[in-house]
Design a protein around this motif. Structure first.
Motif, PDB file in Angstrom:
ATOM      1  N   ALA A 183      25.906 -17.139  30.620  1.00  0.00           N
ATOM      2  CA  ALA A 183      25.207 -16.005  29.991  1.00  0.00           C
ATOM      3  C   ALA A 183      25.760 -14.688  30.527  1.00  0.00           C
ATOM      4  O   ALA A 183      26.023 -13.750  29.761  1.00  0.00           O
ATOM      5  CB  ALA A 183      23.706 -16.110  30.266  1.00  0.00           C
ATOM      6  N   PHE A 184      25.986 -14.627  31.834  1.00  0.00           N
ATOM      7  CA  PHE A 184      26.480 -13.410  32.481  1.00  0.00           C
ATOM      8  C   PHE A 184      27.878 -13.041  31.953  1.00  0.00           C
ATOM      9  O   PHE A 184      28.139 -11.895  31.580  1.00  0.00           O
ATOM     10  CB  PHE A 184      26.509 -13.640  33.995  1.00  0.00           C
ATOM     11  CG  PHE A 184      26.887 -12.436  34.791  1.00  0.00           C
ATOM     12  CD1 PHE A 184      25.976 -11.399  34.989  1.00  0.00           C
ATOM     13  CD2 PHE A 184      28.160 -12.323  35.340  1.00  0.00           C
ATOM     14  CE1 PHE A 184      26.337 -10.277  35.721  1.00  0.00           C
ATOM     15  CE2 PHE A 184      28.528 -11.202  36.070  1.00  0.00           C
ATOM     16  CZ  PHE A 184      27.614 -10.176  36.261  1.00  0.00           C
ATOM     17  N   ILE A 185      28.779 -14.048  31.902  1.00  0.00           N
ATOM     18  CA  ILE A 185      30.154 -13.794  31.437  1.00  0.00           C
ATOM     19  C   ILE A 185      30.157 -13.432  29.953  1.00  0.00           C
ATOM     20  O   ILE A 185      30.860 -12.518  29.522  1.00  0.00           O
ATOM     21  CB  ILE A 185      31.073 -15.007  31.733  1.00  0.00           C
ATOM     22  CG1 ILE A 185      31.230 -15.152  33.254  1.00  0.00           C
ATOM     23  CG2 ILE A 185      32.442 -14.868  31.056  1.00  0.00           C
ATOM     24  CD1 ILE A 185      31.890 -16.438  33.717  1.00  0.00           C
ATOM     25  N   PHE A 186      29.341 -14.131  29.152  1.00  0.00           N
ATOM     26  CA  PHE A 186      29.263 -13.819  27.721  1.00  0.00           C
ATOM     27  C   PHE A 186      28.834 -12.365  27.504  1.00  0.00           C
ATOM     28  O   PHE A 186      29.434 -11.642  26.703  1.00  0.00           O
ATOM     29  CB  PHE A 186      28.273 -14.769  27.015  1.00  0.00           C
ATOM     30  CG  PHE A 186      27.841 -14.265  25.674  1.00  0.00           C
ATOM     31  CD1 PHE A 186      28.713 -14.300  24.599  1.00  0.00           C
ATOM     32  CD2 PHE A 186      26.579 -13.718  25.501  1.00  0.00           C
ATOM     33  CE1 PHE A 186      28.328 -13.796  23.364  1.00  0.00           C
ATOM     34  CE2 PHE A 186      26.193 -13.213  24.270  1.00  0.00           C
ATOM     35  CZ  PHE A 186      27.065 -13.257  23.204  1.00  0.00           C
ATOM     36  N   LEU A 187      27.798 -11.928  28.234  1.00  0.00           N
ATOM     37  CA  LEU A 187      27.291 -10.563  28.056  1.00  0.00           C
ATOM     38  C   LEU A 187      28.309  -9.518  28.545  1.00  0.00           C
ATOM     39  O   LEU A 187      28.439  -8.444  27.958  1.00  0.00           O
ATOM     40  CB  LEU A 187      25.948 -10.394  28.784  1.00  0.00           C
ATOM     41  CG  LEU A 187      24.795 -11.192  28.149  1.00  0.00           C
ATOM     42  CD1 LEU A 187      23.561 -11.188  29.046  1.00  0.00           C
ATOM     43  CD2 LEU A 187      24.436 -10.647  26.759  1.00  0.00           C
ATOM     44  N   GLY A 188      29.060  -9.860  29.588  1.00  0.00           N
ATOM     45  CA  GLY A 188      30.125  -8.970  30.080  1.00  0.00           C
ATOM     46  C   GLY A 188      31.247  -8.865  29.060  1.00  0.00           C
ATOM     47  O   GLY A 188      31.732  -7.767  28.753  1.00  0.00           O
ATOM     48  N   HIS A 189      31.642 -10.005  28.482  1.00  0.00           N
ATOM     49  CA  HIS A 189      32.690 -10.043  27.458  1.00  0.00           C
ATOM     50  C   HIS A 189      32.259  -9.229  26.240  1.00  0.00           C
ATOM     51  O   HIS A 189      33.046  -8.483  25.661  1.00  0.00           O
ATOM     52  CB  HIS A 189      32.957 -11.511  27.077  1.00  0.00           C
ATOM     53  CG  HIS A 189      33.802 -11.692  25.857  1.00  0.00           C
ATOM     54  ND1 HIS A 189      33.255 -11.899  24.612  1.00  0.00           N
ATOM     55  CD2 HIS A 189      35.143 -11.686  25.690  1.00  0.00           C
ATOM     56  CE1 HIS A 189      34.247 -12.019  23.727  1.00  0.00           C
ATOM     57  NE2 HIS A 189      35.400 -11.902  24.351  1.00  0.00           N
ATOM     58  N   GLN A 190      30.989  -9.349  25.883  1.00  0.00           N
ATOM     59  CA  GLN A 190      30.467  -8.646  24.707  1.00  0.00           C
ATOM     60  C   GLN A 190      30.626  -7.123  24.844  1.00  0.00           C
ATOM     61  O   GLN A 190      31.170  -6.477  23.954  1.00  0.00           O
ATOM     62  CB  GLN A 190      28.986  -9.018  24.513  1.00  0.00           C
ATOM     63  CG  GLN A 190      28.319  -8.386  23.319  1.00  0.00           C
ATOM     64  CD  GLN A 190      27.553  -7.121  23.686  1.00  0.00           C
ATOM     65  OE1 GLN A 190      26.958  -7.027  24.750  1.00  0.00           O
ATOM     66  NE2 GLN A 190      27.575  -6.145  22.826  1.00  0.00           N
ATOM     67  N   ILE A 191      30.223  -6.557  25.970  1.00  0.00           N
ATOM     68  CA  ILE A 191      30.312  -5.097  26.104  1.00  0.00           C
ATOM     69  C   ILE A 191      31.768  -4.656  26.276  1.00  0.00           C
ATOM     70  O   ILE A 191      32.176  -3.608  25.756  1.00  0.00           O
ATOM     71  CB  ILE A 191      29.386  -4.540  27.242  1.00  0.00           C
ATOM     72  CG1 ILE A 191      29.388  -2.999  27.283  1.00  0.00           C
ATOM     73  CG2 ILE A 191      29.750  -5.094  28.601  1.00  0.00           C
ATOM     74  CD1 ILE A 191      28.849  -2.327  26.064  1.00  0.00           C
ATOM     75  N   ALA A 192      32.578  -5.475  26.957  1.00  0.00           N
ATOM     76  CA  ALA A 192      33.993  -5.100  27.155  1.00  0.00           C
ATOM     77  C   ALA A 192      34.720  -5.045  25.814  1.00  0.00           C
ATOM     78  O   ALA A 192      35.391  -4.056  25.505  1.00  0.00           O
ATOM     79  CB  ALA A 192      34.676  -6.106  28.090  1.00  0.00           C
TER      80      ALA A 192
END
Ligand SMILES: [Zn+2]
Ligand SMILES: [Zn+2]
Length: 273
Positions: A183-192
């Motif tokens: 979840a953390f990596i997905f949300l980071g990828h989303q904003i990047a």
């Protein structure tokens, strides 16, 4: 009186949780939007030939995009509250043990693909006459977007943009409990990807859009064309849906080449001179 006194601690807890959610969402936005803005400013000398549009966004544009994004953060935080409540109610099973790398990678891939599909169809719906003015026109005020436009949405769009998170977590967690790092990596990828997609500079290498190895990934030119022309390129991370549904900009490759190939042509000309 007793009802009031029992309500007060509950309201205080909700207010505290909203405050915490705002803090998380604001930090995520700031790292993405400001991170890209500062990084691109530091390397502007080298990336200037990769500017997609001839015109530049003004300070007023950035200020408007930031203000709208802050409003969106409040809406996202309310949706986050719903997600947290679902976690607490036990509706979203979470793996609290050691992370399982295989499951984590599979969950990240599933989340990205699901988000991309949701975004394409939600975004196309927002372009319907009946929804556009009320829900999506705010985002399209940015004709020359910057990374600060990442969350520049009207409140209705902000709800549509975030409501998939609890639904997606619900589906995934019932197949196998959610890995917190996924979840953390997905949300980071989303904003990047979101901040880079609005950055106004094309940093992908020549041939990127035509290669079978990379052409399925969207570029900044892809979304920038959506902001200038509106009728094409509704996709988020991948070009699949636009290609399948015939909504890719007919001159996408040419527009990309005009930015990504031009610098080399210019450099060669300078070298020859
Ligand atoms: Zn956009
Ligand atoms: Zn749009």
């Amino acid at each position: 009186m007793s009802v009031l006194s029992s309500l007060t601690p509950a309201l205080a807890t909700i207010a505290q949780q909203i405050g915490h959610a705002v803090e998380i969402e604001f930090t995520r936005y700031l790292i993405g939007a400001a991170g890209v803005a500062v990084l691109y400013w530091l390397i502007q000398r080298w990336i200037e030939p990769r500017r997609i549009q001839a015109g530049k966004a003004s300070f007023a544009d950035r200020r408007r995009e930031f203000r709208r994004s802050v409003e969106t953060i409040f809406v996202f935080s309310l949706v986050n509250l719903l997600t947290f409540a679902m976690f607490r109610a036990g509706w979203l099973p979470v793996n609290r043990g050691a992370p399982d790398i295989g499951i984590m990678v599979a969950q990240i891939i599933a989340m990205v693909i699901m988000h991309d599909a949701w975004f394409y169809w939600m975004h196309r719906s927002l372009h319907l006459k009946v929804l556009f003015r009320r829900a999506h026109a705010t985002h399209h005020v940015s004709r020359t977007p910057t990374s600060w436009a990442a969350y520049s949405f009207a409140p209705i769009e902000a709800i549509f943009e975030s409501i998939y998170v609890p639904v997606m977590f619900l589906i995934i967690s019932h197949i196998v409990p959610i890995q917190p790092w996924a979840a953390f990596i997905f949300l980071g990828h989303q904003i990047a990807r979101n901040a880079v997609g609005h950055s106004g500079f094309e940093l992908a290498w020549p041939g990127f859009t035509r290669s079978p190895l990379t052409g399925w990934l969207t570029t900044t030119t892809h979304h920038d064309l959506h902001h200038t022309e509106g009728r094409y390129n509704f996709g988020l991370y991948f070009t699949w849906w636009d290609r399948m549904m015939g909504t890719e900009h007919p001159k996408y490759h040419e527009r990309f080449d005009a930015v990504a190939v031009r610098p080399e042509v210019v450099t060669n000309r300078v070298d020859l001179a």
